[in-house]
Design an enzyme around this catalytic site. Structure first.
Site, mmCIF file in Angstrom:
data_model
loop_
_atom_site.group_PDB
_atom_site.id
_atom_site.type_symbol
_atom_site.label_atom_id
_atom_site.label_comp_id
_atom_site.label_asym_id
_atom_site.label_seq_id
_atom_site.Cartn_x
_atom_site.Cartn_y
_atom_site.Cartn_z
ATOM 1 N N LYS A 97 0.860 -1.196 0.000
ATOM 2 C CA LYS A 97 0.000 0.000 0.000
ATOM 3 C C LYS A 97 0.892 1.240 0.000
ATOM 4 O O LYS A 97 2.028 1.197 0.462
ATOM 5 C CB LYS A 97 -0.869 0.021 1.265
ATOM 6 C CG LYS A 97 -2.120 -0.832 1.165
ATOM 7 C CD LYS A 97 -3.040 -0.496 2.333
ATOM 8 C CE LYS A 97 -4.312 -1.321 2.316
ATOM 9 N NZ LYS A 97 -5.157 -1.045 3.486
ATOM 10 N N SER A 137 -10.337 7.015 7.986
ATOM 11 C CA SER A 137 -9.140 7.770 7.590
ATOM 12 C C SER A 137 -9.300 8.249 6.152
ATOM 13 O O SER A 137 -8.894 9.368 5.804
ATOM 14 C CB SER A 137 -7.898 6.880 7.685
ATOM 15 O OG SER A 137 -7.774 6.341 8.970
HETATM 16 O O1 PNS Z 1 -7.177 -0.366 9.382
HETATM 17 P P1 PNS Z 1 -7.392 -1.495 8.425
HETATM 18 O O2 PNS Z 1 -6.696 -1.195 7.115
HETATM 19 O O3 PNS Z 1 -8.843 -1.846 8.252
HETATM 20 O O4 PNS Z 1 -6.655 -2.766 9.081
HETATM 21 C C1 PNS Z 1 -6.607 -4.003 8.411
HETATM 22 C C2 PNS Z 1 -5.620 -4.938 9.118
HETATM 23 C C3 PNS Z 1 -4.252 -4.277 9.249
HETATM 24 C C4 PNS Z 1 -6.113 -5.289 10.483
HETATM 25 C C5 PNS Z 1 -5.539 -6.229 8.263
HETATM 26 O O5 PNS Z 1 -5.290 -5.900 6.934
HETATM 27 C C6 PNS Z 1 -4.439 -7.155 8.755
HETATM 28 O O6 PNS Z 1 -4.579 -7.784 9.780
HETATM 29 N N1 PNS Z 1 -3.331 -7.198 7.987
HETATM 30 C C7 PNS Z 1 -2.186 -8.011 8.301
HETATM 31 C C8 PNS Z 1 -2.232 -9.332 7.519
HETATM 32 C C9 PNS Z 1 -3.259 -10.245 8.174
HETATM 33 O O7 PNS Z 1 -3.038 -10.731 9.269
HETATM 34 N N2 PNS Z 1 -4.418 -10.423 7.526
HETATM 35 C C10 PNS Z 1 -5.531 -11.140 8.146
HETATM 36 C C11 PNS Z 1 -5.620 -12.576 7.702
HETATM 37 S S1 PNS Z 1 -6.511 -12.623 6.203
#
Ligand code: PNS
Length: 162
Positions: A41, A128
């Site tokens: 990102k 955000s």
């Molecule tokens: O603030 P956001 O962008 O909604 O947060 C999303 C987040 C960071 C919680 C999610 O994308 C995440 O946990 N990313 C790390 C990779 C992961 O563990 N994915 C979940 C399993 S599919």
């Protein structure tokens, strides 16, 4: 001692995020906010800036810590000995993805549970992305985040337009 992690992008944090952090800090002994460093990102703020912003905005919350992380949220939870992942739910539109993520996390780490906090009504519309959209048109940001965050957003937008 129940430790919770609250992972997210926080690009940047809003009153909605701060509300979830404050409420989680009441329910759990310790809350570690995980700021995702996601090279796929292109965020407005660097991970260091996002951590810094959150540290300032949560300085009155004694049991809250801010950390950057990369990779899976469940690994971040385990590394920090957390039993719980906290996520905020604003509306039914959040639910499908959040449920899928929570279920995936449960398959990956059955010892870590996801707890959802429903966002306070006054912030249910807020994200955000919405704050950045309004900022890009020089709109009033005062309802979206505390001054230290809105000033950082305005400065960043100003620098980008140079
Ligand atoms: O603030 P956001 O962008 O909604 O947060 C999303 C987040 C960071 C919680 C999610 O994308 C995440 O946990 N990313 C790390 C990779 C992961 O563990 N994915 C979940 C399993 S599919």
């Amino acid at each position: 001692m129940v430790i919770a992690v609250y992972p997210g992008s926080f690009d940047p944090a809003t009153y909605g995020h701060l509300d979830v952090i404050r409420r989680a800090s009441v329910s759990f002994d310790k809350v570690i906010v995980g700021v995702l460093h996601n090279s796929a990102k292109s965020p407005l703020f660097s991970v260091e800036e996002r951590v810094n912003i959150l540290e300032k905005a949560t300085k009155d919350m004694a049991n809250v810590e801010i950390k950057a992380f990369e990779g899976l949220s469940v690994n971040f939870a385990r590394e920090n000995h957390a039993q719980v992942i906290v996520r905020g739910l604003r509306a039914v539109t959040d639910f499908e993805f959040e449920l899928q993520m929570a279920q995936t996390n449960r398959v990956l780490a059955p010892d870590v549970d996801t707890v959802f906090l429903t966002t306070s009504l006054e912030y249910a519309y807020l994200s955000s992305t919405i704050m950045k959209e309004v900022a890009s048109y020089d709109g009033d940001l005062s309802k979206f985040a505390p001054p230290e965050i809105t000033e950082a957003v305005k400065k960043k937008m100003h620098d980008l337009k140079k």
